[in-house]
Design a protein around this motif. Sequence first.
Motif, short mmCIF file in Angstrom:
data_model
loop_
_atom_site.label_atom_id
_atom_site.label_comp_id
_atom_site.label_asym_id
_atom_site.label_seq_id
_atom_site.Cartn_x
_atom_site.Cartn_y
_atom_site.Cartn_z
N GLY A 77 -10.18 -13.90 15.36
CA GLY A 77 -9.02 -13.22 15.94
C GLY A 77 -7.72 -13.67 15.29
O GLY A 77 -6.85 -12.84 14.98
N ALA A 78 -7.57 -14.96 15.05
CA ALA A 78 -6.36 -15.47 14.39
C ALA A 78 -6.26 -14.93 12.96
O ALA A 78 -5.16 -14.56 12.51
N ASN A 79 -7.38 -14.89 12.26
CA ASN A 79 -7.36 -14.34 10.90
C ASN A 79 -7.00 -12.86 10.90
O ASN A 79 -6.25 -12.40 10.03
N PHE A 80 -7.51 -12.12 11.85
CA PHE A 80 -7.19 -10.69 11.94
C PHE A 80 -5.70 -10.48 12.21
O PHE A 80 -5.05 -9.63 11.60
N ILE A 81 -5.15 -11.29 13.11
CA ILE A 81 -3.72 -11.18 13.43
C ILE A 81 -2.87 -11.51 12.20
O ILE A 81 -1.90 -10.81 11.88
N MET A 82 -3.21 -12.57 11.48
CA MET A 82 -2.45 -12.94 10.28
C MET A 82 -2.58 -11.87 9.20
O MET A 82 -1.61 -11.58 8.49
N TYR A 83 -3.76 -11.28 9.08
CA TYR A 83 -3.95 -10.19 8.12
C TYR A 83 -3.06 -9.01 8.47
O TYR A 83 -2.42 -8.41 7.61
N ALA A 84 -3.00 -8.67 9.77
CA ALA A 84 -2.17 -7.54 10.20
C ALA A 84 -0.69 -7.82 9.94
O ALA A 84 0.05 -6.94 9.50
N ILE A 85 -0.25 -9.05 10.16
CA ILE A 85 1.14 -9.40 9.91
C ILE A 85 1.46 -9.31 8.42
O ILE A 85 2.47 -8.75 8.01
N ALA A 86 0.59 -9.87 7.59
CA ALA A 86 0.82 -9.84 6.14
C ALA A 86 0.78 -8.42 5.60
O ALA A 86 1.59 -8.04 4.75
N ARG A 87 -0.12 -7.63 6.10
CA ARG A 87 -0.21 -6.24 5.64
C ARG A 87 1.01 -5.44 6.07
O ARG A 87 1.54 -4.64 5.31
N GLY A 88 1.50 -5.69 7.27
CA GLY A 88 2.70 -5.01 7.73
C GLY A 88 3.92 -5.40 6.92
O GLY A 88 4.77 -4.56 6.61
N ALA A 89 4.02 -6.68 6.54
CA ALA A 89 5.14 -7.13 5.72
C ALA A 89 5.06 -6.53 4.33
O ALA A 89 6.07 -6.18 3.72
N ALA A 90 3.86 -6.40 3.81
CA ALA A 90 3.69 -5.85 2.46
C ALA A 90 3.95 -4.35 2.43
O ALA A 90 4.38 -3.81 1.43
N LYS A 91 3.71 -3.67 3.53
CA LYS A 91 3.88 -2.22 3.58
C LYS A 91 5.29 -1.82 4.00
O LYS A 91 5.56 -0.65 4.17
N SER A 92 6.18 -2.77 4.20
CA SER A 92 7.52 -2.42 4.65
C SER A 92 8.24 -1.60 3.59
O SER A 92 8.12 -1.84 2.39
N ASP A 93 9.00 -0.62 4.01
CA ASP A 93 9.79 0.27 3.15
C ASP A 93 8.92 1.03 2.15
O ASP A 93 9.39 1.41 1.08
N GLN A 94 7.66 1.21 2.43
CA GLN A 94 6.74 1.98 1.60
C GLN A 94 6.67 1.47 0.16
O GLN A 94 6.52 2.23 -0.78
N LYS A 95 6.82 0.17 -0.04
CA LYS A 95 6.71 -0.41 -1.38
C LYS A 95 5.33 -1.03 -1.54
O LYS A 95 4.67 -1.38 -0.57
N SER A 96 4.93 -1.20 -2.78
CA SER A 96 3.63 -1.82 -3.01
C SER A 96 3.72 -3.32 -2.77
O SER A 96 4.80 -3.91 -2.74
N PHE A 97 2.59 -3.92 -2.63
CA PHE A 97 2.51 -5.35 -2.33
C PHE A 97 3.14 -6.18 -3.45
O PHE A 97 3.89 -7.12 -3.21
N LEU A 98 2.86 -5.81 -4.70
CA LEU A 98 3.39 -6.57 -5.83
C LEU A 98 4.91 -6.43 -5.95
O LEU A 98 5.60 -7.37 -6.32
N GLU A 99 5.44 -5.25 -5.62
CA GLU A 99 6.90 -5.07 -5.65
C GLU A 99 7.57 -5.96 -4.62
O GLU A 99 8.61 -6.55 -4.88
N THR A 100 6.97 -6.04 -3.44
CA THR A 100 7.54 -6.87 -2.39
C THR A 100 7.54 -8.34 -2.80
O THR A 100 8.52 -9.05 -2.61
N ILE A 101 6.44 -8.79 -3.38
CA ILE A 101 6.36 -10.19 -3.82
C ILE A 101 7.36 -10.46 -4.94
O ILE A 101 8.07 -11.48 -4.93
N SER A 102 7.45 -9.58 -5.92
CA SER A 102 8.38 -9.80 -7.04
C SER A 102 9.82 -9.79 -6.56
O SER A 102 10.65 -10.57 -7.04
N LYS A 103 10.13 -8.95 -5.60
CA LYS A 103 11.50 -8.90 -5.06
C LYS A 103 11.82 -10.20 -4.33
O LYS A 103 12.91 -10.74 -4.47
N SER A 104 10.89 -10.70 -3.57
CA SER A 104 11.14 -11.94 -2.83
C SER A 104 11.28 -13.13 -3.77
O SER A 104 12.07 -14.03 -3.52
#
Length: 76
Positions: free
Chosen positions: A19-46
């Motif tokens: 359950g904890a892993n699922f919650i962390m996955y959902a949080i990370a996926r939501g952060a990566a999907k913010s503003d409809q950008k790809s995961f790599l774009e979000t990481i490079s911007k940060s």
Amino acid sequence: MEANKAVIGALLFIVLVIGANFIMYAIARGAAKSDQKSFLETISKSLSTSTQKKDNSMDELRKKIEELEKKDPKGF
């Protein structure tokens, strides 16, 4: 009876971990999907924003050193 308690405890622990892993996955996926950008774009911007702050502080330091050298050309 004691074996049943151990099995129930182990199953409860496994469910909590999953359950904890699922919650962390959902949080990370939501952060990566913010503003409809790809995961790599979000990481490079940060990562790029943190280096810009360091570069700005180094530029300020260089300017301050140049100002001090202009005031006292001998060094000390």
